[in-house]
Design a protein around this motif. Structure first.
Motif, PDB file in Angstrom:
ATOM      1  N   ARG A 231     -40.000 -45.160  66.549  1.00  0.00           N
ATOM      2  CA  ARG A 231     -39.793 -46.368  65.750  1.00  0.00           C
ATOM      3  C   ARG A 231     -40.438 -47.598  66.381  1.00  0.00           C
ATOM      4  NH1 ARG A 231     -39.137 -47.110  60.696  1.00  0.00           N
ATOM      5  NH2 ARG A 231     -38.003 -45.138  60.740  1.00  0.00           N
ATOM      6  N   SER A 232     -40.440 -47.654  67.727  1.00  0.00           N
ATOM      7  CA  SER A 232     -40.970 -48.829  68.425  1.00  0.00           C
ATOM      8  C   SER A 232     -42.471 -48.749  68.669  1.00  0.00           C
ATOM      9  CB  SER A 232     -40.262 -48.982  69.777  1.00  0.00           C
ATOM     10  OG  SER A 232     -40.676 -47.948  70.659  1.00  0.00           O
ATOM     11  N   GLY A 233     -43.066 -47.596  68.430  1.00  0.00           N
ATOM     12  CA  GLY A 233     -44.475 -47.379  68.751  1.00  0.00           C
ATOM     13  C   GLY A 233     -44.664 -46.517  69.990  1.00  0.00           C
ATOM     14  N   LYS A 234     -43.588 -46.268  70.715  1.00  0.00           N
ATOM     15  CA  LYS A 234     -43.538 -45.222  71.743  1.00  0.00           C
ATOM     16  C   LYS A 234     -42.399 -44.291  71.359  1.00  0.00           C
ATOM     17  CE  LYS A 234     -45.644 -47.763  75.574  1.00  0.00           C
ATOM     18  NZ  LYS A 234     -46.852 -46.926  75.656  1.00  0.00           N
ATOM     19  N   LEU A 235     -42.325 -43.126  72.015  1.00  0.00           N
ATOM     20  CA  LEU A 235     -41.279 -42.197  71.610  1.00  0.00           C
ATOM     21  C   LEU A 235     -39.913 -42.849  71.750  1.00  0.00           C
ATOM     22  CD1 LEU A 235     -40.835 -39.363  70.475  1.00  0.00           C
ATOM     23  CD2 LEU A 235     -40.416 -38.600  72.836  1.00  0.00           C
ATOM     24  N   VAL A 291     -34.931 -28.702  62.388  1.00  0.00           N
ATOM     25  CA  VAL A 291     -35.548 -29.839  61.701  1.00  0.00           C
ATOM     26  C   VAL A 291     -35.902 -30.936  62.701  1.00  0.00           C
ATOM     27  CG1 VAL A 291     -35.210 -31.632  59.969  1.00  0.00           C
ATOM     28  CG2 VAL A 291     -34.392 -29.313  59.523  1.00  0.00           C
ATOM     29  N   ALA A 292     -34.989 -31.239  63.623  1.00  0.00           N
ATOM     30  CA  ALA A 292     -35.243 -32.288  64.607  1.00  0.00           C
ATOM     31  C   ALA A 292     -36.429 -31.933  65.499  1.00  0.00           C
ATOM     32  CB  ALA A 292     -33.997 -32.518  65.447  1.00  0.00           C
ATOM     33  N   LEU A 293     -36.533 -30.680  65.896  1.00  0.00           N
ATOM     34  CA  LEU A 293     -37.668 -30.265  66.720  1.00  0.00           C
ATOM     35  C   LEU A 293     -38.975 -30.453  65.962  1.00  0.00           C
ATOM     36  CD1 LEU A 293     -38.790 -28.993  69.297  1.00  0.00           C
ATOM     37  CD2 LEU A 293     -38.385 -26.737  68.274  1.00  0.00           C
ATOM     38  N   ALA A 294     -38.988 -30.106  64.691  1.00  0.00           N
ATOM     39  CA  ALA A 294     -40.194 -30.304  63.879  1.00  0.00           C
ATOM     40  C   ALA A 294     -40.549 -31.786  63.787  1.00  0.00           C
ATOM     41  CB  ALA A 294     -39.992 -29.708  62.485  1.00  0.00           C
ATOM     42  N   ALA A 295     -39.537 -32.630  63.608  1.00  0.00           N
ATOM     43  CA  ALA A 295     -39.790 -34.069  63.533  1.00  0.00           C
ATOM     44  C   ALA A 295     -40.375 -34.586  64.836  1.00  0.00           C
ATOM     45  CB  ALA A 295     -38.489 -34.803  63.202  1.00  0.00           C
ATOM     46  N   LEU A 296     -39.802 -34.189  65.959  1.00  0.00           N
ATOM     47  CA  LEU A 296     -40.307 -34.633  67.258  1.00  0.00           C
ATOM     48  C   LEU A 296     -41.739 -34.183  67.486  1.00  0.00           C
ATOM     49  CD1 LEU A 296     -37.365 -34.135  69.783  1.00  0.00           C
ATOM     50  CD2 LEU A 296     -38.601 -36.254  69.348  1.00  0.00           C
ATOM     51  N   GLU A 297     -42.048 -32.965  67.104  1.00  0.00           N
ATOM     52  CA  GLU A 297     -43.394 -32.438  67.343  1.00  0.00           C
ATOM     53  C   GLU A 297     -44.442 -33.182  66.533  1.00  0.00           C
ATOM     54  OE1 GLU A 297     -42.761 -28.280  66.621  1.00  0.00           O
ATOM     55  OE2 GLU A 297     -42.375 -27.862  68.745  1.00  0.00           O
ATOM     56  N   VAL A 298     -44.072 -33.658  65.343  1.00  0.00           N
ATOM     57  CA  VAL A 298     -45.008 -34.455  64.545  1.00  0.00           C
ATOM     58  C   VAL A 298     -45.122 -35.862  65.106  1.00  0.00           C
ATOM     59  CG1 VAL A 298     -45.415 -35.485  62.274  1.00  0.00           C
ATOM     60  CG2 VAL A 298     -44.621 -33.117  62.441  1.00  0.00           C
ATOM     61  N   ILE A 299     -43.990 -36.471  65.452  1.00  0.00           N
ATOM     62  CA  ILE A 299     -43.976 -37.883  65.834  1.00  0.00           C
ATOM     63  C   ILE A 299     -44.546 -38.110  67.224  1.00  0.00           C
ATOM     64  CG2 ILE A 299     -42.430 -39.819  66.371  1.00  0.00           C
ATOM     65  CD1 ILE A 299     -40.608 -38.697  64.087  1.00  0.00           C
ATOM     66  N   ASP A 300     -44.248 -37.228  68.164  1.00  0.00           N
ATOM     67  CA  ASP A 300     -44.661 -37.439  69.546  1.00  0.00           C
ATOM     68  C   ASP A 300     -46.120 -37.041  69.754  1.00  0.00           C
ATOM     69  OD1 ASP A 300     -44.501 -38.109  72.214  1.00  0.00           O
ATOM     70  OD2 ASP A 300     -43.534 -36.238  72.833  1.00  0.00           O
ATOM     71  N   THR A 301     -46.988 -37.728  69.029  1.00  0.00           N
ATOM     72  CA  THR A 301     -48.430 -37.516  69.107  1.00  0.00           C
ATOM     73  C   THR A 301     -49.120 -38.870  69.123  1.00  0.00           C
ATOM     74  OG1 THR A 301     -48.646 -37.437  66.693  1.00  0.00           O
ATOM     75  CG2 THR A 301     -48.291 -35.336  67.824  1.00  0.00           C
ATOM     76  N   PRO A 302     -50.270 -38.983  69.764  1.00  0.00           N
ATOM     77  CA  PRO A 302     -50.989 -40.263  69.755  1.00  0.00           C
ATOM     78  C   PRO A 302     -51.302 -40.741  68.345  1.00  0.00           C
ATOM     79  CG  PRO A 302     -51.901 -38.787  71.406  1.00  0.00           C
ATOM     80  CD  PRO A 302     -50.926 -37.975  70.619  1.00  0.00           C
ATOM     81  N   GLU A 303     -51.616 -39.823  67.450  1.00  0.00           N
ATOM     82  CA  GLU A 303     -51.971 -40.208  66.080  1.00  0.00           C
ATOM     83  C   GLU A 303     -50.838 -40.990  65.416  1.00  0.00           C
ATOM     84  OE1 GLU A 303     -53.199 -38.140  61.802  1.00  0.00           O
ATOM     85  OE2 GLU A 303     -52.582 -36.903  63.496  1.00  0.00           O
ATOM     86  N   VAL A 304     -49.616 -40.474  65.519  1.00  0.00           N
ATOM     87  CA  VAL A 304     -48.491 -41.143  64.857  1.00  0.00           C
ATOM     88  C   VAL A 304     -48.077 -42.398  65.611  1.00  0.00           C
ATOM     89  CG1 VAL A 304     -46.048 -40.927  64.221  1.00  0.00           C
ATOM     90  CG2 VAL A 304     -47.657 -39.062  63.728  1.00  0.00           C
ATOM     91  N   LEU A 305     -47.930 -42.311  66.935  1.00  0.00           N
ATOM     92  CA  LEU A 305     -47.438 -43.455  67.699  1.00  0.00           C
ATOM     93  C   LEU A 305     -48.430 -44.615  67.674  1.00  0.00           C
ATOM     94  CD1 LEU A 305     -45.804 -41.591  70.716  1.00  0.00           C
ATOM     95  CD2 LEU A 305     -44.680 -42.535  68.692  1.00  0.00           C
ATOM     96  N   ASP A 306     -49.721 -44.332  67.799  1.00  0.00           N
ATOM     97  CA  ASP A 306     -50.716 -45.405  67.687  1.00  0.00           C
ATOM     98  C   ASP A 306     -50.738 -45.971  66.269  1.00  0.00           C
ATOM     99  OD1 ASP A 306     -51.338 -44.915  70.320  1.00  0.00           O
ATOM    100  OD2 ASP A 306     -53.212 -43.860  69.910  1.00  0.00           O
ATOM    101  N   GLY A 307     -50.495 -45.105  65.291  1.00  0.00           N
ATOM    102  CA  GLY A 307     -50.458 -45.560  63.908  1.00  0.00           C
ATOM    103  C   GLY A 307     -49.305 -46.505  63.626  1.00  0.00           C
ATOM    104  N   VAL A 308     -48.196 -46.322  64.335  1.00  0.00           N
ATOM    105  CA  VAL A 308     -47.058 -47.238  64.172  1.00  0.00           C
ATOM    106  C   VAL A 308     -47.480 -48.659  64.543  1.00  0.00           C
ATOM    107  CG1 VAL A 308     -44.786 -47.849  65.122  1.00  0.00           C
ATOM    108  CG2 VAL A 308     -45.274 -45.490  64.468  1.00  0.00           C
ATOM    109  N   GLN A 309     -48.188 -48.790  65.649  1.00  0.00           N
ATOM    110  CA  GLN A 309     -48.616 -50.124  66.083  1.00  0.00           C
ATOM    111  C   GLN A 309     -49.586 -50.753  65.087  1.00  0.00           C
ATOM    112  OE1 GLN A 309     -46.792 -51.245  68.215  1.00  0.00           O
ATOM    113  NE2 GLN A 309     -46.776 -50.245  70.206  1.00  0.00           N
ATOM    114  N   ALA A 310     -50.501 -49.959  64.558  1.00  0.00           N
ATOM    115  CA  ALA A 310     -51.448 -50.477  63.575  1.00  0.00           C
ATOM    116  C   ALA A 310     -50.731 -50.921  62.306  1.00  0.00           C
ATOM    117  CB  ALA A 310     -52.493 -49.407  63.253  1.00  0.00           C
ATOM    118  N   ARG A 311     -49.755 -50.149  61.862  1.00  0.00           N
ATOM    119  CA  ARG A 311     -48.995 -50.510  60.665  1.00  0.00           C
ATOM    120  C   ARG A 311     -48.151 -51.760  60.899  1.00  0.00           C
ATOM    121  NH1 ARG A 311     -50.021 -45.182  60.593  1.00  0.00           N
ATOM    122  NH2 ARG A 311     -50.245 -44.089  58.590  1.00  0.00           N
TER     123      ARG A 311
END
Length: 404
Positions: A231-235, A291-311
């Motif tokens: 949510r903050s742009g880091k895990l 479900v939580a493991l799937a969510a973490l595996e998608v979110i804990d990636t540079p693509e998603v976390l860097d995208g949070v900051q851009a958004r």
């Protein structure tokens, strides 16, 4: 089902502790929702910072379907593979060495507070029981967590409440210094206050809390129920500050919409939560853990976390442009995709008036108290949806100003 449920059924059958909007959403995809009438909305509320990947994300739906055909629930008489995989992922991705799984942020915070007192009891004696938290904080709705939370309105009428709890001023280290002593077992803090108004902690404040806790052999608890899991742009938000807590709580985005939560800590501290000291019937059930493991595996990636900051920057640009036209905001603040716009003096206390106007424009948003408009959208919301959402918000704000 012969009867189609309506909003009126809420008033007829459910206790009145909520006041839901009149629309009843029935379907979601990505950052869009549709109600019973087929009307479409852009969702910037995210289930109050829960739907981190939007609605019906393929990875979460896939995990739910796959696990749903294998195993749902065992209770904690047995363990299960998804819970073990989730715990390992959380340990590998954070400071933690031990994980306790449960079903909600309130449960995770209750466990954290009980652990802090039990650890102090085990190592220093029963006199070391004081807990310090902060005014305007929010930590859950159990009697313990609502008392630790710094908003008396939530505990009024439910007394007597747990004792040995003190409240300092957020981002005011001297107010903590005035309260803390060797009988303090823990300091509990949100790295960014959520319900209290989307107020980030300062670097010096969190560093100072860490030093004070070390000085008085107290545990530092970070409530990351709302700020955690990208949510903050880091895990986790603590990673922005380089300040490591002794205990961290996480929920909301952890399950991506499925009720999942966890408390993270170290081997040494976690040892005080020995066999029989605490538990959760549904905690770590196989379905939620998958479900939580799937969510973490998608979110804990540079693509998603860097995208949070851009958004974040895109939202900020639009909010500032709206404010230049209408002068409704005093300050725009937050981290990543948990953002708050504090109302200007001319619109003091009127953040709540934006929500029904936004609904009429096809937009779902939140408030954080009466004076802050809160946005907590999907971490992967498409930029086109942000552009359209901000256009809808501007129309709602224009109507607010016109009616003033």
């Amino acid at each position: 089902m012969s009867h189609t449920p309506s909003r009126q059924d809420f008033d007829t059958y459910m206790t009145p502790n909520y006041a839901p909007q009149q629309v009843v959403p029935v379907r979601g995809e990505g950052s869009r929702l549709w109600d019973q009438e087929g009307r479409e909305y852009i969702d910037l509320a995210g289930g109050i910072a829960v739907n981190a990947l939007g609605h019906c994300h393929p990875a979460l739906v896939g995990a739910l379907k796959e696990q749903g055909e294998k195993l749902w629930h065992l209770s904690n008489i047995y363990t299960n593979e998804p819970a073990l995989a989730l715990a390992r992922k959380l340990v590998d991705s954070t400071f933690a060495e031990k994980v306790y799984l449960c079903s909600s942020g309130g449960e995770a915070n209750e466990a954290a507070l009980k652990l802090a007192r039990r650890y102090a009891f085990d190592h220093f004696g029963k006199q070391k029981d004081k807990i310090i938290s902060f005014r305007q904080s929010f930590h859950g709705r159990t009697l313990f967590t609502v008392t630790v939370g710094g908003q008396p309105k939530y505990s009024e009428g439910f007394g007597p409440v747990p004792g040995a709890i003190q409240h300092a001023e957020y981002n005011d280290l001297e107010s903590v210094r005035a309260l803390i002593d060797d009988d303090t077992c823990a300091v509990m803090v949100e790295p960014m206050q959520g319900e209290g108004g989307i107020i980030p902690a300062t670097q010096a404040f969190l560093e100072g809390l860490r030093a004070l806790c070390d000085e008085h052999q107290a545990l530092l608890i970070f409530d990351e129920v709302q700020t955690g899991v990208g949510r903050s742009g880091k895990l986790y938000a603590y990673q922005h500050f380089g300040v490591t807590p002794d205990i961290l709580t996480t929920a909301k985005s952890l399950g991506g919409g499925f009720p999942m939560a966890a408390m993270l800590t170290t081997d040494n501290i976690g040892a005080s939560l020995g066999f029989g000291t605490h538990g959760s019937t549904y905690g770590g059930n196989a379905l939620g853990s998958a479900v939580a493991l799937a969510a973490l595996e998608v979110i804990d990636t540079p693509e998603v976390l860097d995208g949070v900051q851009a958004r974040h920057q895109l939202f900020r640009k639009h909010l500032e442009a709206i404010n230049e036209k209408y002068g409704v905001f005093k300050e725009i603040r937050g981290m990543g995709l948990l953002m708050g716009a504090q109302m200007s003096d001319a619109f003091e206390g009127r953040a709540k008036d934006i929500l029904p106007l936004a609904i009429e424009e096809g937009l779902m948003a939140l408030i954080a108290g009466p004076n802050v408009l809160r946005l907590a959208p999907s971490l992967v919301i498409p930029e086109a949806d942000i552009e359209e959402a901000m256009a809808r918000l501007e129309r709602a704000i224009k109507r607010l100003v016109a009616h003033s």
